[in-house]
Scaffold this motif. Structure first.
Motif, PDB file in Angstrom:
ATOM      1  N   ALA A  68     -69.726  33.347  23.592  1.00  0.00           N
ATOM      2  CA  ALA A  68     -69.967  34.718  24.056  1.00  0.00           C
ATOM      3  C   ALA A  68     -71.133  35.386  23.333  1.00  0.00           C
ATOM      4  CB  ALA A  68     -68.699  35.557  23.882  1.00  0.00           C
ATOM      5  N   HIS A  69     -71.389  34.957  22.097  1.00  0.00           N
ATOM      6  CA  HIS A  69     -72.437  35.593  21.280  1.00  0.00           C
ATOM      7  C   HIS A  69     -73.349  34.518  20.680  1.00  0.00           C
ATOM      8  CE1 HIS A  69     -70.399  39.537  21.401  1.00  0.00           C
ATOM      9  NE2 HIS A  69     -69.281  38.831  21.315  1.00  0.00           N
ATOM     10  N   PRO A  70     -74.116  33.826  21.507  1.00  0.00           N
ATOM     11  CA  PRO A  70     -74.968  32.744  20.988  1.00  0.00           C
ATOM     12  C   PRO A  70     -76.094  33.236  20.087  1.00  0.00           C
ATOM     13  CG  PRO A  70     -75.485  33.203  23.289  1.00  0.00           C
ATOM     14  CD  PRO A  70     -74.259  34.004  22.960  1.00  0.00           C
ATOM     15  N   ASP A  71     -76.256  34.548  19.986  1.00  0.00           N
ATOM     16  CA  ASP A  71     -77.310  35.113  19.134  1.00  0.00           C
ATOM     17  C   ASP A  71     -76.777  35.612  17.800  1.00  0.00           C
ATOM     18  OD1 ASP A  71     -75.811  37.103  20.361  1.00  0.00           O
ATOM     19  OD2 ASP A  71     -77.467  38.549  20.368  1.00  0.00           O
ATOM     20  N   ARG A  72     -75.489  35.402  17.503  1.00  0.00           N
ATOM     21  CA  ARG A  72     -74.892  35.908  16.271  1.00  0.00           C
ATOM     22  C   ARG A  72     -74.679  34.769  15.279  1.00  0.00           C
ATOM     23  NH1 ARG A  72     -72.823  41.227  16.697  1.00  0.00           N
ATOM     24  NH2 ARG A  72     -72.598  41.015  14.447  1.00  0.00           N
ATOM     25  N   SER A  73     -75.471  34.765  14.237  1.00  0.00           N
ATOM     26  CA  SER A  73     -75.388  33.693  13.236  1.00  0.00           C
ATOM     27  C   SER A  73     -74.030  33.655  12.554  1.00  0.00           C
ATOM     28  CB  SER A  73     -76.493  33.877  12.195  1.00  0.00           C
ATOM     29  OG  SER A  73     -76.310  35.088  11.464  1.00  0.00           O
ATOM     30  N   GLU A  74     -73.395  34.847  12.395  1.00  0.00           N
ATOM     31  CA  GLU A  74     -72.109  34.893  11.690  1.00  0.00           C
ATOM     32  C   GLU A  74     -71.050  34.040  12.384  1.00  0.00           C
ATOM     33  OE1 GLU A  74     -73.953  37.431  12.980  1.00  0.00           O
ATOM     34  OE2 GLU A  74     -73.306  39.333  12.054  1.00  0.00           O
ATOM     35  N   ALA A  75     -71.097  33.989  13.719  1.00  0.00           N
ATOM     36  CA  ALA A  75     -70.106  33.216  14.461  1.00  0.00           C
ATOM     37  C   ALA A  75     -70.256  31.722  14.169  1.00  0.00           C
ATOM     38  CB  ALA A  75     -70.247  33.483  15.958  1.00  0.00           C
ATOM     39  N   PHE A  76     -71.491  31.231  14.184  1.00  0.00           N
ATOM     40  CA  PHE A  76     -71.721  29.806  13.935  1.00  0.00           C
ATOM     41  C   PHE A  76     -71.428  29.447  12.478  1.00  0.00           C
ATOM     42  CE2 PHE A  76     -74.116  30.631  17.778  1.00  0.00           C
ATOM     43  CZ  PHE A  76     -73.809  29.527  18.563  1.00  0.00           C
ATOM     44  N   ALA A  77     -71.780  30.339  11.560  1.00  0.00           N
ATOM     45  CA  ALA A  77     -71.487  30.073  10.147  1.00  0.00           C
ATOM     46  C   ALA A  77     -69.986  30.065   9.897  1.00  0.00           C
ATOM     47  CB  ALA A  77     -72.169  31.118   9.266  1.00  0.00           C
ATOM     48  N   ALA A  78     -69.256  30.985  10.551  1.00  0.00           N
ATOM     49  CA  ALA A  78     -67.802  31.010  10.384  1.00  0.00           C
ATOM     50  C   ALA A  78     -67.177  29.738  10.930  1.00  0.00           C
ATOM     51  CB  ALA A  78     -67.221  32.232  11.079  1.00  0.00           C
ATOM     52  N   ARG A  79     -67.664  29.275  12.100  1.00  0.00           N
ATOM     53  CA  ARG A  79     -67.133  28.031  12.655  1.00  0.00           C
ATOM     54  C   ARG A  79     -67.465  26.854  11.744  1.00  0.00           C
ATOM     55  NH1 ARG A  79     -68.537  26.206  18.758  1.00  0.00           N
ATOM     56  NH2 ARG A  79     -70.591  25.755  17.837  1.00  0.00           N
ATOM     57  N   ALA A  80     -68.656  26.864  11.167  1.00  0.00           N
ATOM     58  CA  ALA A  80     -69.026  25.802  10.230  1.00  0.00           C
ATOM     59  C   ALA A  80     -68.089  25.784   9.027  1.00  0.00           C
ATOM     60  CB  ALA A  80     -70.470  25.998   9.770  1.00  0.00           C
ATOM     61  N   LEU A  94     -64.010  38.069  15.226  1.00  0.00           N
ATOM     62  CA  LEU A  94     -64.371  37.299  14.033  1.00  0.00           C
ATOM     63  C   LEU A  94     -63.326  37.478  12.940  1.00  0.00           C
ATOM     64  CD1 LEU A  94     -66.416  35.510  12.563  1.00  0.00           C
ATOM     65  CD2 LEU A  94     -67.633  37.584  11.877  1.00  0.00           C
ATOM     66  N   GLY A  95     -62.869  38.715  12.737  1.00  0.00           N
ATOM     67  CA  GLY A  95     -61.846  38.970  11.731  1.00  0.00           C
ATOM     68  C   GLY A  95     -60.570  38.211  12.021  1.00  0.00           C
ATOM     69  N   LEU A  96     -60.165  38.161  13.290  1.00  0.00           N
ATOM     70  CA  LEU A  96     -58.949  37.446  13.662  1.00  0.00           C
ATOM     71  C   LEU A  96     -59.105  35.948  13.427  1.00  0.00           C
ATOM     72  CD1 LEU A  96     -56.128  37.434  14.888  1.00  0.00           C
ATOM     73  CD2 LEU A  96     -57.184  37.389  17.162  1.00  0.00           C
ATOM     74  N   ALA A  97     -60.266  35.414  13.760  1.00  0.00           N
ATOM     75  CA  ALA A  97     -60.501  33.983  13.551  1.00  0.00           C
ATOM     76  C   ALA A  97     -60.475  33.637  12.063  1.00  0.00           C
ATOM     77  CB  ALA A  97     -61.834  33.577  14.166  1.00  0.00           C
ATOM     78  N   LEU A  98     -61.111  34.458  11.242  1.00  0.00           N
ATOM     79  CA  LEU A  98     -61.124  34.203   9.803  1.00  0.00           C
ATOM     80  C   LEU A  98     -59.731  34.364   9.195  1.00  0.00           C
ATOM     81  CD1 LEU A  98     -64.482  35.944   8.840  1.00  0.00           C
ATOM     82  CD2 LEU A  98     -64.032  33.494   9.065  1.00  0.00           C
ATOM     83  N   THR A 106     -56.224  25.529  14.474  1.00  0.00           N
ATOM     84  CA  THR A 106     -56.492  25.377  15.909  1.00  0.00           C
ATOM     85  C   THR A 106     -56.852  26.711  16.530  1.00  0.00           C
ATOM     86  OG1 THR A 106     -54.983  23.482  16.066  1.00  0.00           O
ATOM     87  CG2 THR A 106     -55.530  24.625  18.115  1.00  0.00           C
ATOM     88  N   GLN A 107     -56.052  27.753  16.207  1.00  0.00           N
ATOM     89  CA  GLN A 107     -56.345  29.081  16.739  1.00  0.00           C
ATOM     90  C   GLN A 107     -57.685  29.597  16.211  1.00  0.00           C
ATOM     91  OE1 GLN A 107     -53.428  28.001  15.467  1.00  0.00           O
ATOM     92  NE2 GLN A 107     -51.705  29.314  16.095  1.00  0.00           N
ATOM     93  N   ALA A 108     -57.969  29.302  14.930  1.00  0.00           N
ATOM     94  CA  ALA A 108     -59.243  29.754  14.353  1.00  0.00           C
ATOM     95  C   ALA A 108     -60.421  29.128  15.090  1.00  0.00           C
ATOM     96  CB  ALA A 108     -59.292  29.405  12.869  1.00  0.00           C
ATOM     97  N   LEU A 109     -60.359  27.825  15.317  1.00  0.00           N
ATOM     98  CA  LEU A 109     -61.466  27.154  16.001  1.00  0.00           C
ATOM     99  C   LEU A 109     -61.567  27.576  17.460  1.00  0.00           C
ATOM    100  CD1 LEU A 109     -61.424  23.532  14.523  1.00  0.00           C
ATOM    101  CD2 LEU A 109     -63.263  25.213  14.369  1.00  0.00           C
ATOM    102  N   ASP A 110     -60.424  27.749  18.112  1.00  0.00           N
ATOM    103  CA  ASP A 110     -60.463  28.225  19.502  1.00  0.00           C
ATOM    104  C   ASP A 110     -61.157  29.582  19.584  1.00  0.00           C
ATOM    105  OD1 ASP A 110     -59.164  25.968  20.381  1.00  0.00           O
ATOM    106  OD2 ASP A 110     -57.190  26.919  20.578  1.00  0.00           O
ATOM    107  N   GLY A 111     -60.798  30.478  18.666  1.00  0.00           N
ATOM    108  CA  GLY A 111     -61.408  31.797  18.666  1.00  0.00           C
ATOM    109  C   GLY A 111     -62.895  31.740  18.371  1.00  0.00           C
TER     110      GLY A 111
END
Length: 224
Positions: free
Chosen positions: A142-154, A117-121, A130-135
């Motif tokens: 890999a972590h469909p139960d982690r809200s932080e991942a979906f919020a970061a992608r949003a 997550l840190g690398l993507a941000l 592109t790299q951020a969205l790929d990550g």
């Protein structure tokens, strides 16, 4: 393996814009105590990490980096030091060094959520979208139960003008963490921008029901 939650508390403190004078004094006292202890045990890795933690809380980025440098010179695989030096390097605008720290950490603990997550941000901050969205795509899979991942992608999608996708991802994040105020505010903003005022009002009214003062949301209601 993940970074200890006790250390991640530092990040929560940094997200608070108004640290009380009492809390700041407690931080200064903690730093003074760690510094004094280091005078007697200068080779102690634990004390170095403790002092660096206080430096981070006090936003003394360069001092924190010096401590993490010391630790990593002696323990190159110290996961905590790698993670927080990456964070500090990001604050110092040393993006390439931060990226290297995250990558080195992921080489030690492949798939680590916090480092990924840190690398993507970081890639988002450095406009490597592109790299951020790929990550973040990989992280959400890999972590469909982690809200932080979906919020970061949003957040990346919103910044890139992909508003429908961002609104959807904030919806997923809210399903996973319904009480999160930041996610709901962000989705309300997106719904207004998308011309969906009734749904935006639902989010704003829910925020009020959850204790957010209506005057704090007045600008959003006005935009409706």
């Amino acid at each position: 393996m993940s970074v200890r939650l006790s250390t991640l508390f530092i990040l929560l403190l940094l997200s608070c814009p108004n640290v009380s004078s009492q809390t700041r004094q407690e931080m200064l006292d903690g730093l003074a105590s760690a510094t004094e202890a280091l005078a007697y045990r200068p080779d102690s890795i634990d004390l170095r990490l403790r002092k660096a933690g206080w430096n981070v809380q006090l936003e003394q980025w360069e001092y924190a980096k010096q401590e993490y440098d010391y630790v990593l010179d002696r323990e190159p695989d110290n996961v905590s030091a790698l993670y927080f030096r990456a964070f500090v390097n990001t604050k110092l605008g040393r993006y390439n060094f931060a990226r290297l720290d995250y990558q080195n950490m992921l080489a030690i603990v492949p798939g680590n959520f916090e480092a990924s997550l840190g690398l993507a941000l970081l890639n988002q901050k450095d406009r490597h979208y592109t790299q951020a969205l790929d990550g973040l795509n990989a992280l959400c899979d890999a972590h469909p139960d982690r809200s932080e991942a979906f919020a970061a992608r949003a957040g990346v999608e919103s910044e890139r003008g992909m508003l429908d996708l961002a609104e959807y991802d904030y919806g997923v994040a809210l399903q996973l963490d319904p009480a999160n105020i930041d996610y709901r505010v962000a989705r309300a903003d997106l719904r207004i921008r998308l011309g969906r005022p009734d749904e935006a009002r639902d989010d704003l009214d829910e925020l009020v029901r959850r204790g957010v003062s209506r005057p704090a949301l007045e600008d959003f209601y006005r935009r409706l």
